[in-house]
Design an enzyme around this catalytic site. Sequence first.
Site, short mmCIF file in Angstrom:
data_model
loop_
_atom_site.label_atom_id
_atom_site.label_comp_id
_atom_site.label_asym_id
_atom_site.label_seq_id
_atom_site.Cartn_x
_atom_site.Cartn_y
_atom_site.Cartn_z
N SER A 50 0.80 -1.24 0.00
CA SER A 50 0.00 0.00 0.00
C SER A 50 0.83 1.28 0.00
CB SER A 50 -0.92 0.01 1.21
OG SER A 50 -2.03 -0.84 0.98
N TYR B 74 -4.99 4.76 7.64
CA TYR B 74 -6.35 4.19 7.77
C TYR B 74 -6.99 4.51 9.12
CZ TYR B 74 -4.05 1.43 4.17
OH TYR B 74 -3.32 1.04 3.09
N TYR C 24 -3.00 -2.45 -10.32
CA TYR C 24 -2.91 -2.25 -8.87
C TYR C 24 -2.09 -3.38 -8.23
CZ TYR C 24 -4.24 -2.35 -3.98
OH TYR C 24 -4.19 -2.42 -2.61
N VAL D 156 1.39 -3.88 3.88
CA VAL D 156 1.24 -5.16 4.60
C VAL D 156 2.48 -6.04 4.52
CG1 VAL D 156 -1.26 -5.40 4.59
CG2 VAL D 156 0.07 -6.11 2.58
O1 DON Z 1 -4.48 -4.82 -1.70
C1 DON Z 1 -3.93 -5.35 -0.77
O2 DON Z 1 -4.52 -5.93 0.05
C2 DON Z 1 -2.44 -5.23 -0.71
N1 DON Z 1 -1.86 -5.22 -1.98
C3 DON Z 1 -2.02 -3.92 -0.05
C4 DON Z 1 -2.61 -3.73 1.27
C5 DON Z 1 -1.76 -2.95 2.20
O3 DON Z 1 -0.58 -2.82 2.03
C6 DON Z 1 -2.42 -2.35 3.36
N2 DON Z 1 -1.54 -1.58 4.18
N3 DON Z 1 -1.37 -1.56 5.36
#
Ligand code: DON
Length: 628
Positions: A81, A258, A206, A276
């Site tokens: 993210s 968030y 994405y 993440v």
């Molecule tokens: O879309 C997702 O779930 C992951 N590619 C990215 C989510 C993420 O990094 C949330 N951050 N804390």
Amino acid sequence: MSNRRGQTDSGDSIAGRAPCPIEAYLERLHRKHAAEIGGEVATYIPELAKANPEWFGICIATTDGKIYEVGDTRQSFTIQSISKPFVYGLALEDVGRDAVLAKIGVEPTGEAFNSISLAPNTGRPLNPMINAGAIAAASQVAGHSPGDRFHRILSVFSLYAGRQLELDAAVYESESETGHRNRAIGHMLRNFDIVTGPPEVPLDLYFRQCSISVDCRDLSLMAATLANGGVNPLTGERAVRHQLVESVLSVMTTCGMYDYAGEWLYWVGLPAKSGVAGGVLAVLPGQLGIGVFSPPLDARGNSVRGLAVCKDLSRDFNLHFLRVPRSARSAVRAEYTLTAVSSKRRRTERERALLDALGERVRIYDLQGDLVFAVIEAVVRRIVDASPLLRYAILDLQRVTDVDDSAVAILADLLLGFGAYGRGILFVDSGNHPRFLRRLEERLAAAQCHERLRAFRDRDAALEWCENHLLAQTELEPRPTNSIALADHGLCRGLSAESVAALESLLVHETFSAGELIIRRGDAADRMYLLVSGEVSVIVQLQTGRLVRLSTLSPGMAFGELAVIDRGRRTADVRADGKVGCYALSVEVFDRLDETHPAIKMRLLQNLLGNVSQMLTRLNQEVTTLAM
Ligand code: DON
């Protein structure tokens, strides 16, 4: 500070280098939080589950390119993210602010990153930091094909990181195979025409952007690039337009963490983004970028060690960006008048007396730091308060690091206001702020007053301009002629006509053409000169190569006089500013005066000492003033 590769980023050999307190602090911080065992490595993207929970790196990059790193700062992981603010910047760059805002809001959700937070009627994702908004932003990146768009994202990310980044194909595959929730979000966005084509296209883009491989050092440089107004501090390459940085940092501040954004702002106070795979990136605008990597996440999907490290850094170094800057009060490094500091043009006694009397009419403001609104307001208030007595105000920008656009408007109005009363504002800028001067000129031209902009490369020139104009305005007496008889020379003060004639017979009259070098620095000092026509300037070249004028002399003054005192080597160049006539007195003749004309020698020495004491008095006054 040794990282896993045992060498500092700047390649210094460690031996003999003084311990750096910042490095030592980061070592302690790393040791403190390495012991932290909380959190779980992300597993919902299977490939991410392979991460070693012990991996832990901290990296700080400053906006002038210094990098401090400790721990696993070169361990690769996927950006996840943390890609979102950079793609948001790209969408703003490619389709413009209005088009992006039409599709994506800027409101925090207070919900998790994968919440399907769409505005009830429009289906507009509330902000670009949640997955829905990020997928919408990806759909607005320019390109003729999906491959083209991804290449664009990868090349811009590489500009931020200062090195070529790559896709982690294994994570991409893993995410693409398991990204069902994101697909649901994609179809919701398609349903509301937030994405207009097949949702698989922006979804795949994405997944790819999230799977770009970075390391902790890259994160700190990407953050420092934002902190540096969009320019990578190491490469000097621009990754995003200056104007768009504040929009990216705004959504990072309100939405980047968030449903932890409020607490983050409260305790850390830096625009930030987490991912993440265990990355955390934070930005202190104008100063530095932080990158932390540690895979174990808390319930909200933020790196446990990442949050803890950023809290400590912010607390220990006062990094909270809402901390009240003290800059407003300290931007005026020194303020003085023409009475205390004068130009390097040596003045006749009559001119000196006039300037000492009129000196309070010119005030010099030596400014420093960033000229933001609060700073320029304080400076303008001081000038306006002093204005009843003022004819000219000189603003010295040589120590100013940045001039905010708000300063252009305010200073232009000040200039116009001053000009209306026959007063003037002068700027000293050695070329650091061309954009500011250009914008100021544009504003003055718009008011048909561009001639009021007076900018000088150095303070000395600005001081001389003011002195000449003050003297011209007094018009009490015409300026002294540009040539005098020897008898009227300052060193001949008190000598009888016979003595002057005797002295003249011992001197050698020399003439020099414009630009001719009369004295060269380093040459043996074998004579002094009594200037009787034209002007000469005493100049030294600094190690930087810059030429600095030490003084300009006019008829009645002497130069090279140190020759007869210390017989050393010339300490500066003396160049003829125009056609010059002077009398040269060699050290041999000067010495022989002991026998031949001791009274003349005594008088010459007295007048020489008189000059030296006047110069010393002025210098002491100037040094005292500038040291304040
Ligand atoms: O879309 C997702 O779930 C992951 N590619 C990215 C989510 C993420 O990094 C949330 N951050 N804390």
